[in-house]
Enzyme design. Structure first.
Site, PDB file in Angstrom:
ATOM      1  N   GLY A  23      49.452  20.416   9.138  1.00  0.00           N
ATOM      2  CA  GLY A  23      50.457  20.967   9.048  1.00  0.00           C
ATOM      3  C   GLY A  23      49.671  22.764   9.321  1.00  0.00           C
ATOM      4  O   GLY A  23      48.863  23.150   9.328  1.00  0.00           O
ATOM      5  N   ASP A  47      49.837  10.091   0.762  1.00  0.00           N
ATOM      6  CA  ASP A  47      51.331  10.265   1.419  1.00  0.00           C
ATOM      7  C   ASP A  47      51.655  11.064  -0.149  1.00  0.00           C
ATOM      8  O   ASP A  47      52.505   9.985  -0.856  1.00  0.00           O
ATOM      9  CB  ASP A  47      52.449   9.289   1.674  1.00  0.00           C
ATOM     10  CG  ASP A  47      53.939   9.059   1.462  1.00  0.00           C
ATOM     11  OD1 ASP A  47      54.633  10.212   0.974  1.00  0.00           O
ATOM     12  OD2 ASP A  47      54.574   8.297   1.973  1.00  0.00           O
ATOM     13  N   THR A  68      59.662  19.085   6.292  1.00  0.00           N
ATOM     14  CA  THR A  68      59.871  20.447   6.926  1.00  0.00           C
ATOM     15  C   THR A  68      61.339  20.814   8.033  1.00  0.00           C
ATOM     16  O   THR A  68      61.533  21.551   8.640  1.00  0.00           O
ATOM     17  CB  THR A  68      58.819  21.554   7.580  1.00  0.00           C
ATOM     18  OG1 THR A  68      58.346  20.000   8.722  1.00  0.00           O
ATOM     19  CG2 THR A  68      57.937  21.468   6.234  1.00  0.00           C
ATOM     20  N   TYR A 127      67.856  20.694   2.621  1.00  0.00           N
ATOM     21  CA  TYR A 127      66.545  21.115   2.639  1.00  0.00           C
ATOM     22  C   TYR A 127      66.169  22.303   1.467  1.00  0.00           C
ATOM     23  O   TYR A 127      65.191  22.094   0.634  1.00  0.00           O
ATOM     24  CB  TYR A 127      65.922  21.999   4.007  1.00  0.00           C
ATOM     25  CG  TYR A 127      64.582  22.334   4.185  1.00  0.00           C
ATOM     26  CD1 TYR A 127      63.003  21.994   3.950  1.00  0.00           C
ATOM     27  CD2 TYR A 127      64.513  23.827   4.212  1.00  0.00           C
ATOM     28  CE1 TYR A 127      62.004  22.313   4.325  1.00  0.00           C
ATOM     29  CE2 TYR A 127      63.577  24.895   3.918  1.00  0.00           C
ATOM     30  CZ  TYR A 127      61.933  23.394   4.599  1.00  0.00           C
ATOM     31  OH  TYR A 127      60.720  24.394   4.136  1.00  0.00           O
ATOM     32  N   TRP A 149      60.372  31.856   8.093  1.00  0.00           N
ATOM     33  CA  TRP A 149      59.982  31.607   8.977  1.00  0.00           C
ATOM     34  C   TRP A 149      58.535  31.726   9.699  1.00  0.00           C
ATOM     35  O   TRP A 149      58.180  32.534  10.810  1.00  0.00           O
ATOM     36  CB  TRP A 149      60.798  32.507   9.917  1.00  0.00           C
ATOM     37  CG  TRP A 149      62.416  33.251  10.029  1.00  0.00           C
ATOM     38  CD1 TRP A 149      62.972  32.730   8.402  1.00  0.00           C
ATOM     39  CD2 TRP A 149      63.010  34.178  10.953  1.00  0.00           C
ATOM     40  NE1 TRP A 149      64.101  33.329   8.939  1.00  0.00           N
ATOM     41  CE2 TRP A 149      64.494  33.274   9.765  1.00  0.00           C
ATOM     42  CE3 TRP A 149      62.512  34.757  11.813  1.00  0.00           C
ATOM     43  CZ2 TRP A 149      65.148  34.149  10.301  1.00  0.00           C
ATOM     44  CZ3 TRP A 149      64.725  34.991  11.824  1.00  0.00           C
ATOM     45  CH2 TRP A 149      65.558  35.022  11.363  1.00  0.00           C
TER      46      TRP A 149
HETATM   47  N1  LIG Z   1      58.447  26.289   8.446  1.00  0.00           N
HETATM   48  C1  LIG Z   1      58.337  27.186   7.781  1.00  0.00           C
HETATM   49  O1  LIG Z   1      59.784  28.115   8.679  1.00  0.00           O
HETATM   50  C2  LIG Z   1      58.674  27.634   6.389  1.00  0.00           C
HETATM   51  C3  LIG Z   1      59.395  28.598   5.991  1.00  0.00           C
HETATM   52  C4  LIG Z   1      59.229  29.283   4.535  1.00  0.00           C
HETATM   53  C5  LIG Z   1      58.408  27.989   3.818  1.00  0.00           C
HETATM   54  N2  LIG Z   1      58.241  26.903   4.216  1.00  0.00           N
HETATM   55  C6  LIG Z   1      57.061  26.012   3.176  1.00  0.00           C
HETATM   56  O2  LIG Z   1      55.685  26.454   3.749  1.00  0.00           O
HETATM   57  C7  LIG Z   1      54.732  24.464   3.638  1.00  0.00           C
HETATM   58  C8  LIG Z   1      54.330  24.400   4.377  1.00  0.00           C
HETATM   59  O3  LIG Z   1      55.166  24.614   5.790  1.00  0.00           O
HETATM   60  P1  LIG Z   1      54.389  23.918   7.045  1.00  0.00           P
HETATM   61  O4  LIG Z   1      55.269  25.029   8.138  1.00  0.00           O
HETATM   62  O5  LIG Z   1      52.635  24.294   7.535  1.00  0.00           O
HETATM   63  O6  LIG Z   1      54.974  22.993   7.618  1.00  0.00           O
HETATM   64  P2  LIG Z   1      54.724  21.648   8.768  1.00  0.00           P
HETATM   65  O7  LIG Z   1      53.820  22.017  10.286  1.00  0.00           O
HETATM   66  O8  LIG Z   1      55.584  20.969   9.553  1.00  0.00           O
HETATM   67  O9  LIG Z   1      53.528  21.282   8.317  1.00  0.00           O
HETATM   68  C9  LIG Z   1      53.508  20.303   6.781  1.00  0.00           C
HETATM   69  C10 LIG Z   1      53.069  18.883   6.453  1.00  0.00           C
HETATM   70  O10 LIG Z   1      53.336  18.243   5.440  1.00  0.00           O
HETATM   71  C11 LIG Z   1      53.226  16.956   6.487  1.00  0.00           C
HETATM   72  N3  LIG Z   1      53.964  15.833   5.486  1.00  0.00           N
HETATM   73  C12 LIG Z   1      55.436  15.304   5.713  1.00  0.00           C
HETATM   74  N4  LIG Z   1      55.426  14.501   4.757  1.00  0.00           N
HETATM   75  C13 LIG Z   1      54.214  14.344   4.010  1.00  0.00           C
HETATM   76  C14 LIG Z   1      54.471  13.696   3.135  1.00  0.00           C
HETATM   77  N5  LIG Z   1      55.058  12.953   2.345  1.00  0.00           N
HETATM   78  N6  LIG Z   1      53.255  12.941   2.081  1.00  0.00           N
HETATM   79  C15 LIG Z   1      52.136  13.969   3.103  1.00  0.00           C
HETATM   80  N7  LIG Z   1      52.710  14.873   3.635  1.00  0.00           N
HETATM   81  C16 LIG Z   1      53.656  15.128   4.357  1.00  0.00           C
HETATM   82  C17 LIG Z   1      52.978  17.189   7.816  1.00  0.00           C
HETATM   83  O11 LIG Z   1      53.085  15.642   8.459  1.00  0.00           O
HETATM   84  P3  LIG Z   1      53.560  14.848   9.492  1.00  0.00           P
HETATM   85  O12 LIG Z   1      53.944  15.896   9.956  1.00  0.00           O
HETATM   86  O13 LIG Z   1      52.537  13.575   9.941  1.00  0.00           O
HETATM   87  O14 LIG Z   1      54.847  14.208   8.747  1.00  0.00           O
HETATM   88  C18 LIG Z   1      52.824  18.433   7.986  1.00  0.00           C
HETATM   89  O15 LIG Z   1      51.303  18.297   8.341  1.00  0.00           O
HETATM   90  C19 LIG Z   1      56.179  23.436   3.183  1.00  0.00           C
HETATM   91  O16 LIG Z   1      56.187  23.708   1.893  1.00  0.00           O
HETATM   92  C20 LIG Z   1      57.419  24.565   4.131  1.00  0.00           C
HETATM   93  O17 LIG Z   1      58.047  23.643   3.087  1.00  0.00           O
HETATM   94  C21 LIG Z   1      58.142  26.674   6.126  1.00  0.00           C
END
Ligand SMILES: NC(=O)c1ccc[n+]([C@@H]2O[C@H](COP(=O)([O-])OP(=O)(O)OC[C@H]3O[C@@H](n4cnc5c(N)ncnc54)[C@H](OP(=O)(O)O)[C@@H]3O)[C@@H](O)[C@H]2O)c1
Length: 277
Positions: A23, A47, A68, A127, A149
């Site tokens: 991610g 997973d 996400t 979410y 964000w």
């Molecule tokens: N994106 C935002 O704007 C944002 C904002 C605030 C907080 N956050 C938090 O920050 C963290 C990182 O977010 P990010 O933006 O880096 O998200 P991301 O790019 O969507 O990465 C999340 C990763 O988790 C993997 N994943 C999903 N389901 C899974 C599972 N069951 N087991 C193992 N891996 C799994 C995904 O793999 P696949 O793609 O292969 O499913 C993806 O590689 C998360 O906790 C998110 O809630 C994000």
């Protein structure tokens, strides 16, 4: 006789596990901790909704794996909870010091000033509820890092989507009634390292970029910085019509005296574009 090149008295290098390693934040954390012994597990390797595979001894876990897809969670709240709550519980069960990432979407957005750690969460979406649930199960030995964000030069994010659309179209419609702090993952990863290295107290920490804007203002800044000729038509959240409700205001700030400070989101955008373009 040749001496072995490892000194048995030298301190062992710290071993870290990054979950969700493919991610956008997972990739940035691997870079920020590149001088450590990093075990990077992507979705296919573990997973997190399932119990952990056999793992070597660990000193720290950086838990980024998460469901996400904010709109997808409305359609499948149990699926989102299985990953975000159940997954975090499985990570916490390893009983290793943990950084667990959470979100500005735990707040309802009714406040007009930045949210601090002591503000009461009240998520509007499935979410948001699953991320609040993840905080509850992360355990007493966890730093819970809320950010907002996120964007990066890799993965699915607003900056990459805008650059793609801006090169295809003369105009994009972008929501102008949600305000937050777009945070560059490289800056969040560096701040996370600062938090851990300083061994700050466990608990909730707000780590987001300085400054704030609406999505429409962010889109305009992206086009201007990237030299893309595309008009931003400002629309409302209601006009955009997404399944999941989002907070109208979710700017995060820290009320903790020793919180790492992140650069302004415009600096994050410049750093991201410098690597992307
Ligand atoms: N994106 C935002 O704007 C944002 C904002 C605030 C907080 N956050 C938090 O920050 C963290 C990182 O977010 P990010 O933006 O880096 O998200 P991301 O790019 O969507 O990465 C999340 C990763 O988790 C993997 N994943 C999903 N389901 C899974 C599972 N069951 N087991 C193992 N891996 C799994 C995904 O793999 P696949 O793609 O292969 O499913 C993806 O590689 C998360 O906790 C998110 O809630 C994000």
């Amino acid at each position: 006789m040749e001496q072995p090149n490892t000194d048995p008295l030298a301190p062992r290098q710290r071993r870290l596990l990054v979950t969700g390693a493919r991610g956008q934040l997972g990739v940035a954390l691997q870079e920020a901790f590149a001088d450590e012994d990093v075990l990077a597990l992507g979705h296919a390797d573990w997973d997190v909704a399932l119990p952990a595979p056999e793992l070597p001894p660990l000193d720290l876990i950086l838990h980024t794996a998460a469901w996400t897809d904010v709109d997808g969670a409305e359609a499948d709240p149990q699926g989102a909870a299985a990953v975000n709550v159940g997954g975090t519980a499985n990570v916490a069960a390893l009983a290793v010091p943990l950084v667990s990432f959470s979100s500005d979407y735990v707040f309802d957005g009714r406040k007009a000033r930045p949210y601090v750690e002591s503000d009461s969460p009240n998520p509007l979406s499935a979410y948001g509820r699953s991320k609040l649930g993840s905080e509850a199960v992360a355990g007493a030995d966890a730093w819970i890092v809320r950010s907002s964000w996120l964007f990066a030069e890799t993965g699915h994010n607003f900056v990459r989507t805008m650059l793609r659309l801006g090169n295809e179209r003369d105009e994009v419609a972008v929501v102008d009634d949600q305000r937050g702090s777009p945070t560059y993952v490289g800056h969040l990863a560096a701040a996370t390292r600062e938090l851990v290295e300083a061994d700050r107290p466990r608990g909730v920490w707000h780590l987001a970029a300085a400054g704030d804007c609406t999505w429409a203002e962010f889109a305009e800044a992206i086009f201007e910085a990237a030299g893309v000729e595309c008009h931003v038509r400002r629309i409302s959240t209601a006009e955009f019509g997404r399944p999941a409700p989002r907070p109208a205001y979710s700017v995060l700030r820290s009320e903790r005296a020793e919180a790492p400070e992140l650069p302004h989101w415009r600096g994050g955008l410049a750093a991201c574009l410098a690597r992307l373009l």
